[in-house]
Write an enzyme that holds these catalytic residues in place. Structure first.
Site, PDB file in Angstrom:
ATOM      1  N   GLN A 103      50.057  32.629  13.002  1.00 17.42           N
ATOM      2  CA  GLN A 103      49.328  33.768  13.539  1.00 17.42           C
ATOM      3  C   GLN A 103      47.910  33.785  12.984  1.00 17.42           C
ATOM      4  OE1 GLN A 103      52.002  37.527  13.538  1.00 17.42           O
ATOM      5  NE2 GLN A 103      52.745  36.250  11.894  1.00 17.42           N
ATOM      6  N   ASN A 104      47.659  32.953  11.988  1.00 14.41           N
ATOM      7  CA  ASN A 104      46.366  32.980  11.309  1.00 14.41           C
ATOM      8  C   ASN A 104      45.290  32.285  12.144  1.00 14.41           C
ATOM      9  OD1 ASN A 104      47.820  34.130   9.253  1.00 14.41           O
ATOM     10  ND2 ASN A 104      48.038  32.216   8.106  1.00 14.41           N
ATOM     11  N   HIS A 121      47.278  32.803  17.832  1.00 20.03           N
ATOM     12  CA  HIS A 121      46.267  33.860  17.981  1.00 20.03           C
ATOM     13  C   HIS A 121      44.864  33.283  18.035  1.00 20.03           C
ATOM     14  CE1 HIS A 121      49.256  36.934  16.101  1.00 20.03           C
ATOM     15  NE2 HIS A 121      49.550  36.630  17.351  1.00 20.03           N
ATOM     16  N   CYS A 129      33.078  31.497  26.418  1.00 24.56           N
ATOM     17  CA  CYS A 129      32.049  32.203  27.180  1.00 24.56           C
ATOM     18  C   CYS A 129      32.696  33.226  28.112  1.00 24.56           C
ATOM     19  CB  CYS A 129      31.245  31.194  28.001  1.00 24.56           C
ATOM     20  SG  CYS A 129      30.040  32.000  29.068  1.00 24.56           S
ATOM     21  N   CYS A 132      31.367  31.803  31.999  1.00 22.96           N
ATOM     22  CA  CYS A 132      31.961  30.631  32.671  1.00 22.96           C
ATOM     23  C   CYS A 132      33.264  30.182  32.030  1.00 22.96           C
ATOM     24  CB  CYS A 132      30.946  29.479  32.647  1.00 22.96           C
ATOM     25  SG  CYS A 132      30.655  28.837  30.995  1.00 22.96           S
ATOM     26  N   CYS A 149      25.962  31.498  25.856  1.00 21.19           N
ATOM     27  CA  CYS A 149      26.498  30.213  26.293  1.00 21.19           C
ATOM     28  C   CYS A 149      25.356  29.250  26.621  1.00 21.19           C
ATOM     29  CB  CYS A 149      27.351  30.469  27.553  1.00 21.19           C
ATOM     30  SG  CYS A 149      27.919  28.999  28.398  1.00 21.19           S
ATOM     31  N   CYS A 152      25.595  28.729  30.677  1.00 22.96           N
ATOM     32  CA  CYS A 152      25.279  29.761  31.694  1.00 22.96           C
ATOM     33  C   CYS A 152      24.628  31.006  31.093  1.00 22.96           C
ATOM     34  CB  CYS A 152      26.564  30.161  32.445  1.00 22.96           C
ATOM     35  SG  CYS A 152      27.607  31.282  31.490  1.00 22.96           S
ATOM     36  N   THR A 190      54.273  36.966   6.556  1.00 19.68           N
ATOM     37  CA  THR A 190      53.911  37.827   7.684  1.00 19.68           C
ATOM     38  C   THR A 190      54.667  39.148   7.572  1.00 19.68           C
ATOM     39  OG1 THR A 190      53.797  38.055  10.096  1.00 19.68           O
ATOM     40  CG2 THR A 190      55.626  36.749   9.226  1.00 19.68           C
ATOM     41  N   ASN A 215      58.162  35.975   1.159  1.00 19.99           N
ATOM     42  CA  ASN A 215      57.203  37.083   1.207  1.00 19.99           C
ATOM     43  C   ASN A 215      57.182  37.781  -0.148  1.00 19.99           C
ATOM     44  OD1 ASN A 215      55.802  39.566   1.951  1.00 19.99           O
ATOM     45  ND2 ASN A 215      56.177  38.919   4.065  1.00 19.99           N
TER      46      ASN A 215
HETATM   47  C1  BV8 Z   1      50.630  41.229  23.595  1.00 20.21           C
HETATM   48  C2  BV8 Z   1      43.699  38.067  16.074  1.00 20.21           C
HETATM   49  C3  BV8 Z   1      51.139  41.814  25.788  1.00 20.21           C
HETATM   50  C4  BV8 Z   1      42.688  39.009  15.587  1.00 20.21           C
HETATM   51  C5  BV8 Z   1      45.798  39.158  16.038  1.00 20.21           C
HETATM   52  C6  BV8 Z   1      55.553  46.777  20.923  1.00 20.21           C
HETATM   53  C7  BV8 Z   1      56.185  45.665  21.467  1.00 20.21           C
HETATM   54  C8  BV8 Z   1      55.454  44.570  21.920  1.00 20.21           C
HETATM   55  C9  BV8 Z   1      54.047  44.561  21.818  1.00 20.21           C
HETATM   56  C10 BV8 Z   1      53.439  45.660  21.265  1.00 20.21           C
HETATM   57  C11 BV8 Z   1      54.155  46.756  20.833  1.00 20.21           C
HETATM   58  N1  BV8 Z   1      53.284  47.686  20.382  1.00 20.21           N
HETATM   59  C12 BV8 Z   1      52.007  47.190  20.504  1.00 20.21           C
HETATM   60  C13 BV8 Z   1      52.093  45.976  21.050  1.00 20.21           C
HETATM   61  C14 BV8 Z   1      50.977  45.119  21.341  1.00 20.21           C
HETATM   62  C15 BV8 Z   1      50.437  44.373  20.115  1.00 20.21           C
HETATM   63  C16 BV8 Z   1      51.127  44.611  18.814  1.00 20.21           C
HETATM   64  O1  BV8 Z   1      52.070  43.914  18.468  1.00 20.21           O
HETATM   65  N2  BV8 Z   1      50.618  45.597  18.075  1.00 20.21           N
HETATM   66  C17 BV8 Z   1      51.155  45.862  16.746  1.00 20.21           C
HETATM   67  C18 BV8 Z   1      50.018  46.433  15.861  1.00 20.21           C
HETATM   68  C19 BV8 Z   1      52.301  46.851  16.894  1.00 20.21           C
HETATM   69  N3  BV8 Z   1      50.538  42.967  20.407  1.00 20.21           N
HETATM   70  C20 BV8 Z   1      49.582  42.418  21.162  1.00 20.21           C
HETATM   71  O2  BV8 Z   1      48.665  43.055  21.669  1.00 20.21           O
HETATM   72  C21 BV8 Z   1      49.728  40.926  21.438  1.00 20.21           C
HETATM   73  N4  BV8 Z   1      49.669  40.726  22.827  1.00 20.21           N
HETATM   74  O3  BV8 Z   1      51.608  41.798  23.200  1.00 20.21           O
HETATM   75  O4  BV8 Z   1      50.351  41.045  24.898  1.00 20.21           O
HETATM   76  C22 BV8 Z   1      50.548  41.571  27.091  1.00 20.21           C
HETATM   77  C23 BV8 Z   1      51.326  40.940  28.036  1.00 20.21           C
HETATM   78  C24 BV8 Z   1      50.788  40.701  29.267  1.00 20.21           C
HETATM   79  C25 BV8 Z   1      49.463  41.090  29.531  1.00 20.21           C
HETATM   80  C26 BV8 Z   1      48.696  41.719  28.561  1.00 20.21           C
HETATM   81  C27 BV8 Z   1      49.232  41.957  27.328  1.00 20.21           C
HETATM   82  C28 BV8 Z   1      48.579  40.161  20.781  1.00 20.21           C
HETATM   83  C29 BV8 Z   1      48.775  40.178  19.292  1.00 20.21           C
HETATM   84  C30 BV8 Z   1      47.717  39.282  18.656  1.00 20.21           C
HETATM   85  C31 BV8 Z   1      46.678  40.178  18.065  1.00 20.21           C
HETATM   86  N5  BV8 Z   1      45.730  39.345  17.320  1.00 20.21           N
HETATM   87  N6  BV8 Z   1      44.909  38.395  15.420  1.00 20.21           N
HETATM   88  C32 BV8 Z   1      41.995  38.365  14.438  1.00 20.21           C
HETATM   89  O5  BV8 Z   1      42.703  37.828  13.543  1.00 20.21           O
HETATM   90  O6  BV8 Z   1      40.769  38.414  14.424  1.00 20.21           O
HETATM   91  S1  BV8 Z   1      47.047  39.820  15.125  1.00 20.21           S
HETATM   92  C33 BV8 Z   1      46.665  39.843  13.465  1.00 20.21           C
HETATM   93  O7  BV8 Z   1      47.856  40.346  12.848  1.00 20.21           O
HETATM   94  C34 BV8 Z   1      46.453  38.488  12.813  1.00 20.21           C
HETATM   95  O8  BV8 Z   1      46.558  37.394  13.678  1.00 20.21           O
HETATM   96  C35 BV8 Z   1      47.599  38.421  11.806  1.00 20.21           C
HETATM   97  O9  BV8 Z   1      48.004  37.151  11.566  1.00 20.21           O
HETATM   98  C36 BV8 Z   1      48.603  39.201  12.544  1.00 20.21           C
HETATM   99  C37 BV8 Z   1      49.867  39.603  11.858  1.00 20.21           C
HETATM  100  O10 BV8 Z   1      49.539  40.053  10.604  1.00 20.21           O
HETATM  101  P1  BV8 Z   1      50.177  39.201   9.390  1.00 20.21           P
HETATM  102  O11 BV8 Z   1      49.783  37.779   9.557  1.00 20.21           O
HETATM  103  O12 BV8 Z   1      51.626  39.490   9.324  1.00 20.21           O
HETATM  104  O13 BV8 Z   1      49.382  39.758   8.156  1.00 20.21           O
HETATM  105  P2  BV8 Z   1      49.677  41.104   7.373  1.00 20.21           P
HETATM  106  O14 BV8 Z   1      48.487  41.395   6.527  1.00 20.21           O
HETATM  107  O15 BV8 Z   1      50.173  42.138   8.344  1.00 20.21           O
HETATM  108  O16 BV8 Z   1      50.928  40.736   6.452  1.00 20.21           O
HETATM  109  C38 BV8 Z   1      50.757  39.831   5.380  1.00 20.21           C
HETATM  110  C39 BV8 Z   1      52.137  39.625   4.806  1.00 20.21           C
HETATM  111  O17 BV8 Z   1      52.062  38.643   3.786  1.00 20.21           O
HETATM  112  C40 BV8 Z   1      52.702  40.875   4.164  1.00 20.21           C
HETATM  113  O18 BV8 Z   1      54.082  40.969   4.455  1.00 20.21           O
HETATM  114  C41 BV8 Z   1      52.486  40.627   2.666  1.00 20.21           C
HETATM  115  O19 BV8 Z   1      53.535  41.205   1.892  1.00 20.21           O
HETATM  116  C42 BV8 Z   1      52.610  39.135   2.592  1.00 20.21           C
HETATM  117  N7  BV8 Z   1      51.854  38.506   1.512  1.00 20.21           N
HETATM  118  C43 BV8 Z   1      50.642  38.876   0.997  1.00 20.21           C
HETATM  119  N8  BV8 Z   1      50.261  37.989   0.043  1.00 20.21           N
HETATM  120  C44 BV8 Z   1      51.243  37.040  -0.012  1.00 20.21           C
HETATM  121  C45 BV8 Z   1      52.254  37.362   0.907  1.00 20.21           C
HETATM  122  N9  BV8 Z   1      53.372  36.627   1.067  1.00 20.21           N
HETATM  123  C46 BV8 Z   1      53.495  35.516   0.300  1.00 20.21           C
HETATM  124  N10 BV8 Z   1      52.562  35.130  -0.599  1.00 20.21           N
HETATM  125  C47 BV8 Z   1      51.434  35.871  -0.792  1.00 20.21           C
HETATM  126  N11 BV8 Z   1      50.515  35.484  -1.701  1.00 20.21           N
HETATM  127 ZN    ZN Z   2      29.031  30.126  30.051  1.00 14.49          ZN
END
Ligand code: BV8
Ligand code: ZN
Length: 241
Positions: A103-104, A121, A129, A132, A149, A152, A190, A215
């Protein structure tokens, strides 16, 4: 909580598995210095990722969204893969079939040498762009705001999947195929709150896989996994080799 017997058992399962799938989140990059999303350091100017990583936020204020990505690009440019990333490269080399879903967007798995990798992700160094649709790599730190871009003059956006945007169908299909046929699945760093990635563990479990979670804290996945390895990924993932 995994005692050494459970760690031993997981290591043995991984060693003999025909097919291994790994799902990683921000926690695997935390020890490289990359901020997690929902940890204490996950905020920027008091905004949350859910506020900025959306098409609406970009339409409303593309400068603000680009400032946030420039802040992250600047930080990520100084980071390197950690022992957890490198251990997964070795695991991929040893496994019969191996599929890494991340997911990163920080690109650290790619930097470490992972090949069978799906960045579901997107990747922070790729731009797209809005005019285009051309996709290209841009490593400028900072990227001049607002980037346009070369083909374009359209406005460039990060080639990243934002909230409310669907993942690439190819990534969804490949992930599903891998999850349906894996014997062992590792979920590393995650919080299991973002969909559809949060549904991947139940899919693998349903298909009969042995699922292990690495985790620092419990997550919504913790109840369904077969074993939990509590600790920092950079300490614990290398122990799985
Ligand atoms: C979609 C890009 C549908 C941004 C990201 C209910 C059901 C289904 C969907 C939804 C729902 N409610 C809302 C939704 C939609 C939404 C969603 O899930 N929202 C959440 C907030 C509820 N999902 C979406 O919108 C997705 N698309 O569902 O499309 C659709 C279908 C058709 C047409 C249109 C739409 C898109 C989701 C992608 C979003 N983009 N990233 C960017 O990064 O700039 S998500 C973002 O969160 C990052 O990518 C990140 O990777 C991801 C998840 O977070 P984690 O990686 O888990 O990170 P986090 O900090 O949360 O956790 C870290 C973990 O590590 C913790 O547990 C911690 O304890 C642990 N940790 C910390 N340090 C350590 C460690 N573990 C081990 N060692 C360590 N040292
Ligand atoms: Zn373009």
């Amino acid at each position: 909580m995994a005692g050494s017997a459970e760690l031993q058992d997981l290591r043995a399962r991984l060693a003999r598995a025909q097919s291994v799938v790994v799902l990683t989140g921000a926690g695997i990059s935390a020890d490289s210095g990359v901020h997690t999303f929902r940890g204490a350091d996950g905020l920027w100017r008091n905004f949350r990722a859910e506020d900025l990583a959306t098409p609406e936020a970009f339409a409303r204020d593309p400068r603000l969204v680009w400032e946030w990505y420039n802040w992250r690009r600047e930080l990520i440019a100084t980071t390197r893969p950690n022992p957890a990333h490198h251990a997964l490269v070795e695991m991929e080399r040893r496994a019969q079939r191996f599929w890494l879903i991340t997911q990163n967007v920080d690109g650290l798995h790619r930097d470490a040498g992972s090949e069978t990798l799906s960045e579901i992700h997107g990747n922070i160094w790729m731009v797209r762009c809005t005019g285009c649709g051309q996709i290209s790599e841009n490593r400028q730190v900072p990227i001049p705001i607002l980037p346009s871009c070369s083909a374009c003059q359209g406005l460039l956006r990060p080639h990243i999947v934002w909230f409310g945007e669907s993942l690439a169908q190819r990534d969804l299909d490949q992930s599903d195929a891998a999850l349906e046929s894996c014997e062992v699945m590792l979920i590393i760093g995650t919080s299991g709150v973002v969909y559809p990635a949060a549904s991947f563990a139940p899919v693998a479990k349903q298909a009969g896989a042995f699922v292990a979670e690495v985790n620092l804290d419990p997550t919504p996945n913790s109840d369904l996994v077969d074993v939990t390895i509590r600790g920092r990924a950079s300490d614990t993932v290398p122990l799985l080799l």
